[in-house]
Design an enzyme around this catalytic site. Structure first.
Site, PDB file in Angstrom:
ATOM      1  N   ASN A   7      -1.734   5.719  -2.133  1.00 53.17           N
ATOM      2  CA  ASN A   7      -1.657   4.977  -0.879  1.00 53.17           C
ATOM      3  C   ASN A   7      -1.858   5.958   0.283  1.00 53.17           C
ATOM      4  OD1 ASN A   7      -0.545   3.910   1.536  1.00 53.17           O
ATOM      5  ND2 ASN A   7       0.406   2.281   0.344  1.00 53.17           N
ATOM      6  N   HIS A  10      -0.433   6.764   5.303  1.00 54.27           N
ATOM      7  CA  HIS A  10       0.176   7.740   6.216  1.00 54.27           C
ATOM      8  C   HIS A  10      -0.803   8.784   6.735  1.00 54.27           C
ATOM      9  CE1 HIS A  10       3.845   5.708   6.069  1.00 54.27           C
ATOM     10  NE2 HIS A  10       3.964   5.831   4.757  1.00 54.27           N
ATOM     11  N   HIS A  43      -2.450  -0.596   3.032  1.00 59.93           N
ATOM     12  CA  HIS A  43      -1.679  -1.784   3.436  1.00 59.93           C
ATOM     13  C   HIS A  43      -2.105  -2.154   4.851  1.00 59.93           C
ATOM     14  CE1 HIS A  43       2.656  -3.674   3.806  1.00 59.93           C
ATOM     15  NE2 HIS A  43       1.705  -4.497   4.189  1.00 59.93           N
ATOM     16  N   ARG A  45      -1.165  -4.032   7.670  1.00 59.78           N
ATOM     17  CA  ARG A  45       0.023  -4.752   8.151  1.00 59.78           C
ATOM     18  C   ARG A  45      -0.335  -5.611   9.347  1.00 59.78           C
ATOM     19  NH1 ARG A  45       5.146  -2.363   6.210  1.00 59.78           N
ATOM     20  NH2 ARG A  45       6.059  -3.801   7.707  1.00 59.78           N
ATOM     21  N   ARG A  49       0.122  -0.914  12.121  1.00 58.79           N
ATOM     22  CA  ARG A  49       0.740   0.360  12.506  1.00 58.79           C
ATOM     23  C   ARG A  49       0.057   1.566  11.869  1.00 58.79           C
ATOM     24  NH1 ARG A  49       6.544  -0.081   9.494  1.00 58.79           N
ATOM     25  NH2 ARG A  49       6.583  -2.037  10.618  1.00 58.79           N
ATOM     26  N   GLU A  70      -2.854  -3.939  -0.028  1.00 58.55           N
ATOM     27  CA  GLU A  70      -1.540  -4.593   0.043  1.00 58.55           C
ATOM     28  C   GLU A  70      -1.527  -5.428   1.311  1.00 58.55           C
ATOM     29  OE1 GLU A  70       1.032  -1.248   0.275  1.00 58.55           O
ATOM     30  OE2 GLU A  70       0.757  -0.712  -1.809  1.00 58.55           O
ATOM     31  N   THR A 101       7.882  -1.439   2.976  1.00 60.56           N
ATOM     32  CA  THR A 101       8.105  -2.720   2.310  1.00 60.56           C
ATOM     33  C   THR A 101       9.460  -2.719   1.618  1.00 60.56           C
ATOM     34  OG1 THR A 101       5.739  -2.615   1.863  1.00 60.56           O
ATOM     35  CG2 THR A 101       6.964  -4.434   0.858  1.00 60.56           C
ATOM     36  N   GLU A 151       3.397  -6.048  -9.729  1.00 63.71           N
ATOM     37  CA  GLU A 151       3.786  -4.665  -9.438  1.00 63.71           C
ATOM     38  C   GLU A 151       5.296  -4.658  -9.250  1.00 63.71           C
ATOM     39  OE1 GLU A 151       1.630  -2.456  -6.431  1.00 63.71           O
ATOM     40  OE2 GLU A 151       3.310  -1.080  -6.181  1.00 63.71           O
ATOM     41  N   HIS A 190       6.672   2.296  -5.389  1.00 66.43           N
ATOM     42  CA  HIS A 190       7.570   2.419  -4.242  1.00 66.43           C
ATOM     43  C   HIS A 190       8.652   3.465  -4.504  1.00 66.43           C
ATOM     44  CE1 HIS A 190       9.605   1.601  -0.528  1.00 66.43           C
ATOM     45  NE2 HIS A 190       8.551   0.901  -0.184  1.00 66.43           N
TER      46      HIS A 190
HETATM   47  N1  PXP Z   1       3.417  -0.319  -3.738  1.00 59.88           N
HETATM   48  C1  PXP Z   1       3.574  -1.206  -2.717  1.00 59.88           C
HETATM   49  C2  PXP Z   1       3.318  -2.650  -2.987  1.00 59.88           C
HETATM   50  C3  PXP Z   1       3.926  -0.775  -1.422  1.00 59.88           C
HETATM   51  O1  PXP Z   1       4.072  -1.672  -0.420  1.00 59.88           O
HETATM   52  C4  PXP Z   1       4.077   0.614  -1.192  1.00 59.88           C
HETATM   53  C5  PXP Z   1       4.388   1.091   0.187  1.00 59.88           C
HETATM   54  O2  PXP Z   1       3.341   0.797   1.051  1.00 59.88           O
HETATM   55  C6  PXP Z   1       3.885   1.486  -2.275  1.00 59.88           C
HETATM   56  C7  PXP Z   1       3.593   0.988  -3.530  1.00 59.88           C
HETATM   57  C8  PXP Z   1       3.987   2.967  -2.108  1.00 59.88           C
HETATM   58  O3  PXP Z   1       5.303   3.333  -1.811  1.00 59.88           O
HETATM   59  P1  PXP Z   1       5.632   4.830  -1.430  1.00 59.88           P
HETATM   60  O4  PXP Z   1       4.924   5.123  -0.147  1.00 59.88           O
HETATM   61  O5  PXP Z   1       7.112   4.838  -1.321  1.00 59.88           O
HETATM   62  O6  PXP Z   1       5.118   5.696  -2.550  1.00 59.88           O
END
Ligand code: PXP
Length: 241
Positions: A7, A10, A43, A45, A49, A70, A101, A151, A190
């Protein structure tokens, strides 16, 4: 082999902090793909952001692997999702004031809406996954939505004290077995990091992980290439243990 989705939200957070064109999401995606990342997760949003719709369009056209988008059940985001047509969409809950999330979808309360979104996305040829808490008694509901993948939200496991983790891992294991019996593909994500990822990888049947914050944070010190490579290495090692 367990697939790793990285992901890269960031990277966009850092870019948006100054409104610059760098760091480039496309460069980041290329480095992820060349160092063991199997696909790219973003993601979009409601409050934009981090990732913007232009990022989504650019990435879906340009990555050599594929995009897992996402998104919440939101009409405006749906419009962009249908135009961009990522390979897969993971439906997630979203609250404006949350930092990330928090928790899985409330499928009990939002069954009709989630089912409508699943149907529209599937008709557009997009694979649909639901980000959920591992509740075995809700599997029938998950099936009703028409999503083909789940997931598992691993946040509770990631935040648990060491002595609480085994019980949570057992729940995830039982849930995974049950989901597989119902022919649902199982992913997880997550809060996963370099210390806690291997226990999740050892749960048979989990086919894919989505990891963001820990990898992008580690990249500040090690660089993105090494950070992705090291995560993928831990995943591979855990699978053969
Ligand atoms: N999976 C989903 C569905 C999420 O919403 C997120 C956070 O955007 C992640 C995985 C990744 O989480 P983390 O950034 O804590 O690794």
């Amino acid at each position: 082999m367990i697939l790793l989705g990285v992901n890269i939200d960031h990277i966009a957070t850092l870019r948006n902090a100054r409104g610059t064109l760098y760091p480039s999401l496309l460069t980041a995606a290329g480095i992820v793909e060349q160092n063991g990342g199997d696909f790219i997760t973003v993601h979009l949003r409601e409050d934009r952001r981090h990732i913007k719709e232009d990022d989504l369009y650019m990435l879906t056209k340009s990555v050599s692997t594929y995009i897992n988008l996402e998104m919440a059940c939101n009409e405006d985001v749906l419009k962009h999702a249908l135009n961009a047509k990522p390979y897969k969409i993971t439906l997630v809950p979203e609250r404006r004031e949350e930092l990330t999330t928090e928790g899985g979808l409330n499928v009990v309360k939002n069954l009709n809406k989630i089912t409508e979104y699943c149907s529209e996305l599937k008709n557009a040829g997009i694979i649909v996954s639901l980000f959920i808490e591992p509740k075995i008694n809700e599997i029938d509901l998950f099936l009703k939505t028409g999503a083909s993948e789940l997931e598992i939200h691993t946040g509770k496991y990631a935040e648990a004290k060491l002595h609480e983790q085994n019980a949570i891992l057992n729940e995830i294991k039982k849930f995974t077995d049950e989901a597989l019996k119902n022919k649902l593909r199982v992913c997880a994500g997550h809060g996963l990091n370099y210390h806690n990822v291997q226990a999740i990888c050892k749960i048979k049947g989990i086919e894919e992980l989505n990891i963001g914050h820990s990898i992008i944070s580690q990249s500040i010190f090690l660089g993105l290439a090494k950070s992705v490579y090291e995560m993928k290495k831990l995943i591979r090692e855990a699978e053969v243990l």
